[in-house]
Design a protein around this motif. Structure first.
Motif, PDB file in Angstrom:
ATOM      1  N   GLY A 233       0.824  -1.196   0.000  1.00  0.00           N
ATOM      2  CA  GLY A 233       0.000   0.000   0.000  1.00  0.00           C
ATOM      3  C   GLY A 233       0.853   1.238   0.000  1.00  0.00           C
ATOM      4  O   GLY A 233       2.082   1.181   0.050  1.00  0.00           O
ATOM      5  N   LEU A 234       0.201   2.400  -0.121  1.00  0.00           N
ATOM      6  CA  LEU A 234       0.911   3.659  -0.092  1.00  0.00           C
ATOM      7  C   LEU A 234       1.318   4.007   1.331  1.00  0.00           C
ATOM      8  O   LEU A 234       0.629   3.662   2.279  1.00  0.00           O
ATOM      9  CB  LEU A 234       0.015   4.774  -0.652  1.00  0.00           C
ATOM     10  CG  LEU A 234      -0.461   4.630  -2.094  1.00  0.00           C
ATOM     11  CD1 LEU A 234      -1.344   5.809  -2.462  1.00  0.00           C
ATOM     12  CD2 LEU A 234       0.716   4.552  -3.039  1.00  0.00           C
ATOM     13  N   SER A 235       2.396   4.728   1.448  1.00  0.00           N
ATOM     14  CA  SER A 235       2.798   5.208   2.767  1.00  0.00           C
ATOM     15  C   SER A 235       1.856   6.332   3.175  1.00  0.00           C
ATOM     16  O   SER A 235       1.313   7.051   2.331  1.00  0.00           O
ATOM     17  CB  SER A 235       4.235   5.717   2.729  1.00  0.00           C
ATOM     18  OG  SER A 235       4.327   6.893   1.937  1.00  0.00           O
ATOM     19  N   ILE A 236       1.669   6.488   4.465  1.00  0.00           N
ATOM     20  CA  ILE A 236       0.812   7.562   4.946  1.00  0.00           C
ATOM     21  C   ILE A 236       1.413   8.907   4.558  1.00  0.00           C
ATOM     22  O   ILE A 236       0.675   9.887   4.315  1.00  0.00           O
ATOM     23  CB  ILE A 236       0.598   7.468   6.479  1.00  0.00           C
ATOM     24  CG1 ILE A 236      -0.403   8.532   6.943  1.00  0.00           C
ATOM     25  CG2 ILE A 236       1.914   7.573   7.212  1.00  0.00           C
ATOM     26  CD1 ILE A 236      -1.770   8.438   6.313  1.00  0.00           C
ATOM     27  N   GLU A 237       2.748   8.981   4.437  1.00  0.00           N
ATOM     28  CA  GLU A 237       3.388  10.229   4.021  1.00  0.00           C
ATOM     29  C   GLU A 237       2.950  10.622   2.614  1.00  0.00           C
ATOM     30  O   GLU A 237       2.648  11.795   2.351  1.00  0.00           O
ATOM     31  CB  GLU A 237       4.916  10.094   4.072  1.00  0.00           C
ATOM     32  CG  GLU A 237       5.510   9.982   5.465  1.00  0.00           C
ATOM     33  CD  GLU A 237       5.357   8.593   6.057  1.00  0.00           C
ATOM     34  OE1 GLU A 237       5.510   8.461   7.302  1.00  0.00           O
ATOM     35  OE2 GLU A 237       5.070   7.638   5.297  1.00  0.00           O
ATOM     36  N   HIS A 238       2.901   9.648   1.720  1.00  0.00           N
ATOM     37  CA  HIS A 238       2.474   9.932   0.346  1.00  0.00           C
ATOM     38  C   HIS A 238       0.997  10.337   0.317  1.00  0.00           C
ATOM     39  O   HIS A 238       0.613  11.264  -0.405  1.00  0.00           O
ATOM     40  CB  HIS A 238       2.695   8.705  -0.539  1.00  0.00           C
ATOM     41  CG  HIS A 238       2.316   8.928  -1.975  1.00  0.00           C
ATOM     42  ND1 HIS A 238       3.153   9.537  -2.883  1.00  0.00           N
ATOM     43  CD2 HIS A 238       1.180   8.637  -2.653  1.00  0.00           C
ATOM     44  CE1 HIS A 238       2.556   9.613  -4.061  1.00  0.00           C
ATOM     45  NE2 HIS A 238       1.362   9.056  -3.949  1.00  0.00           N
ATOM     46  N   VAL A 265      -8.320   2.553  11.428  1.00  0.00           N
ATOM     47  CA  VAL A 265      -7.244   3.213  10.663  1.00  0.00           C
ATOM     48  C   VAL A 265      -7.574   4.691  10.467  1.00  0.00           C
ATOM     49  O   VAL A 265      -6.734   5.574  10.704  1.00  0.00           O
ATOM     50  CB  VAL A 265      -7.054   2.525   9.295  1.00  0.00           C
ATOM     51  CG1 VAL A 265      -6.088   3.322   8.411  1.00  0.00           C
ATOM     52  CG2 VAL A 265      -6.545   1.100   9.480  1.00  0.00           C
ATOM     53  N   LEU A 266      -8.804   4.975  10.057  1.00  0.00           N
ATOM     54  CA  LEU A 266      -9.204   6.362   9.802  1.00  0.00           C
ATOM     55  C   LEU A 266      -9.202   7.204  11.074  1.00  0.00           C
ATOM     56  O   LEU A 266      -9.096   8.437  11.016  1.00  0.00           O
ATOM     57  CB  LEU A 266     -10.589   6.399   9.156  1.00  0.00           C
ATOM     58  CG  LEU A 266     -10.708   5.754   7.767  1.00  0.00           C
ATOM     59  CD1 LEU A 266     -12.158   5.720   7.310  1.00  0.00           C
ATOM     60  CD2 LEU A 266      -9.840   6.487   6.753  1.00  0.00           C
ATOM     61  N   ALA A 267      -9.306   6.552  12.228  1.00  0.00           N
ATOM     62  CA  ALA A 267      -9.307   7.273  13.505  1.00  0.00           C
ATOM     63  C   ALA A 267      -7.906   7.650  13.974  1.00  0.00           C
ATOM     64  O   ALA A 267      -7.757   8.441  14.912  1.00  0.00           O
ATOM     65  CB  ALA A 267     -10.006   6.433  14.579  1.00  0.00           C
ATOM     66  N   GLN A 268      -6.872   7.126  13.303  1.00  0.00           N
ATOM     67  CA  GLN A 268      -5.509   7.441  13.693  1.00  0.00           C
ATOM     68  C   GLN A 268      -5.190   8.907  13.410  1.00  0.00           C
ATOM     69  O   GLN A 268      -5.721   9.509  12.479  1.00  0.00           O
ATOM     70  CB  GLN A 268      -4.527   6.523  12.961  1.00  0.00           C
ATOM     71  CG  GLN A 268      -4.657   5.054  13.335  1.00  0.00           C
ATOM     72  CD  GLN A 268      -3.807   4.146  12.466  1.00  0.00           C
ATOM     73  OE1 GLN A 268      -2.961   4.615  11.701  1.00  0.00           O
ATOM     74  NE2 GLN A 268      -4.028   2.841  12.580  1.00  0.00           N
ATOM     75  N   LEU A 274      -6.224  14.315   7.031  1.00  0.00           N
ATOM     76  CA  LEU A 274      -6.704  14.372   5.647  1.00  0.00           C
ATOM     77  C   LEU A 274      -8.040  15.097   5.576  1.00  0.00           C
ATOM     78  O   LEU A 274      -8.945  14.849   6.384  1.00  0.00           O
ATOM     79  CB  LEU A 274      -6.855  12.961   5.079  1.00  0.00           C
ATOM     80  CG  LEU A 274      -5.569  12.132   4.935  1.00  0.00           C
ATOM     81  CD1 LEU A 274      -5.912  10.686   4.597  1.00  0.00           C
ATOM     82  CD2 LEU A 274      -4.669  12.739   3.859  1.00  0.00           C
ATOM     83  N   ASP A 275      -8.174  15.974   4.582  1.00  0.00           N
ATOM     84  CA  ASP A 275      -9.431  16.701   4.410  1.00  0.00           C
ATOM     85  C   ASP A 275     -10.597  15.750   4.175  1.00  0.00           C
ATOM     86  O   ASP A 275     -11.709  15.980   4.668  1.00  0.00           O
ATOM     87  CB  ASP A 275      -9.320  17.684   3.239  1.00  0.00           C
ATOM     88  CG  ASP A 275      -8.392  18.851   3.534  1.00  0.00           C
ATOM     89  OD1 ASP A 275      -8.117  19.093   4.732  1.00  0.00           O
ATOM     90  OD2 ASP A 275      -7.922  19.500   2.580  1.00  0.00           O
ATOM     91  N   ALA A 276     -10.351  14.675   3.416  1.00  0.00           N
ATOM     92  CA  ALA A 276     -11.427  13.727   3.103  1.00  0.00           C
ATOM     93  C   ALA A 276     -11.959  13.057   4.363  1.00  0.00           C
ATOM     94  O   ALA A 276     -13.159  12.772   4.471  1.00  0.00           O
ATOM     95  CB  ALA A 276     -10.932  12.670   2.116  1.00  0.00           C
TER      96      ALA A 276
END
Length: 311
Positions: A233-238, A265-268, A274-276
């Motif tokens: 998966g993508l890194s959270i930095e990306h 995960v989204l609660a981290q 993230l705006d989304a």
């Protein structure tokens, strides 16, 4: 004497005419239907199939939509309500393990398999070697589906099903895509397939999932497409750098467990930046349209994504 001679000549003409017709019929006789499957194998059906096996539930649904009846399949087809519970089974689940010995003993005259599941691809090879025609299909776009539906309706003889569940659906999709082209903004999206286990949330590229292709057709930009490395998966930095406008999530396996994992995960803290996420622009996609193939509901799937992107 002349009457007898005339009668003999007429009889001979009739016999010759009958022989000619018989010869023409013999020349015209051939297989009921033949085609090349998505694995490049030539499939020949000597007669119209009466005992059809389908080893993948999405294709079982497509075959029923094509006007066909299923003789043998897998447990997931029963769980989804596609076939009755008294149907013959060669796998209790989604067709990832196939009891080929039982399948051959059921003596199907045509079997439909997924080219993307190894057990089914192996079963197709074994069946074809045993003289039982077995076709593999690969469906990751509406065009793939339409090609498969044409073959299936040719086999069943139900041309109305091809019109209703194929061509009419295409017309609706063309309209939806045309409407999307009028939108000015290019939406940046992150597409995630989530399971219920640790590290099972994976970003997907455009060629990894049919929904990614649909989003691209609708004018969205998938932030995973140009990522330099994409393993698990993508890194959270990306992801933070790209800051997608929308996040689309599809679940695998136990849906409630997969959603619970992704919610965690989204609660981290990082994801909360993230705006989304902050603005609630993330959505769990319905399984019947985006985990399983949409089949006759491809237009509904396109409309669903378009409504999320553009309102």
């Amino acid at each position: 004497m002349l009457k007898k001679l005339a009668g003999a000549v007429m009889l001979a003409a009739v016999i010759l005419s009958f022989s000619a017709c018989s010869s023409e019929q013999a020349q015209d006789s051939g297989p009921y239907y033949s085609f090349t499957d998505d694995a490049g194998v030539s499939i020949v059906l000597e007669s119209k199939p009466q005992k059809v096996g389908v080893l993948f539930s999405s294709y079982a649904e497509a075959y029923c939509d094509a006007g066909g009846q299923i003789y043998v399949t897998v447990g997931e087809s029963v769980e989804r309500g596609i076939v009755d519970s008294d149907v013959l089974l060669v796998d209790s689940g989604a067709g990832k393990t196939i009891d080929t010995e039982a399948l051959i003993s059921f003596e199907p005259d045509f079997v439909i398999c997924s080219a993307d599941i190894k057990a089914q691809a192996d079963a197709a090879g074994l069946l074809n070697s045993a003289g039982i025609p077995a076709a593999q299909f690969h469906v990751e776009s509406f065009d793939d589906y339409l090609n498969m539906l044409k073959i299936l309706t040719d086999i069943t003889g139900d041309s109305a099903a091809y019109q209703n569940n194929g061509l009419d659906v295409k017309q609706n999709i063309d309209r939806i895509l045309s409407e999307a082209q009028n939108e000015d903004d290019t939406q940046r999206v992150l597409f995630i397939r989530s399971g219920s286990g640790y590290s099972s949330a994976k970003a997907k590229r455009g060629d990894d999932h049919f929904a990614c292709q649909m989003l691209s057709e609708l004018g969205a930009y998938n932030i995973a497409d140009d990522a330099p490395v994409l393993l698990d998966g993508l890194s959270i930095e990306h992801i933070l750098e790209q800051n997608p406008d929308f996040i689309f999530i599809t679940t695998m396996g136990d849906e409630s467990a997969a959603r619970a994992y992704m919610d965690s995960v989204l609660a981290q803290r990082a994801w909360q930046q993230l705006d989304a996420v902050k603005e609630g622009r993330y959505t769990y996609l319905p399984k019947d349209l985006f985990q399983f193939k949409p089949n006759s509901r491809w237009d509904e799937a396109y409309q669903y994504l378009k409504d999320v992107l553009y309102g």
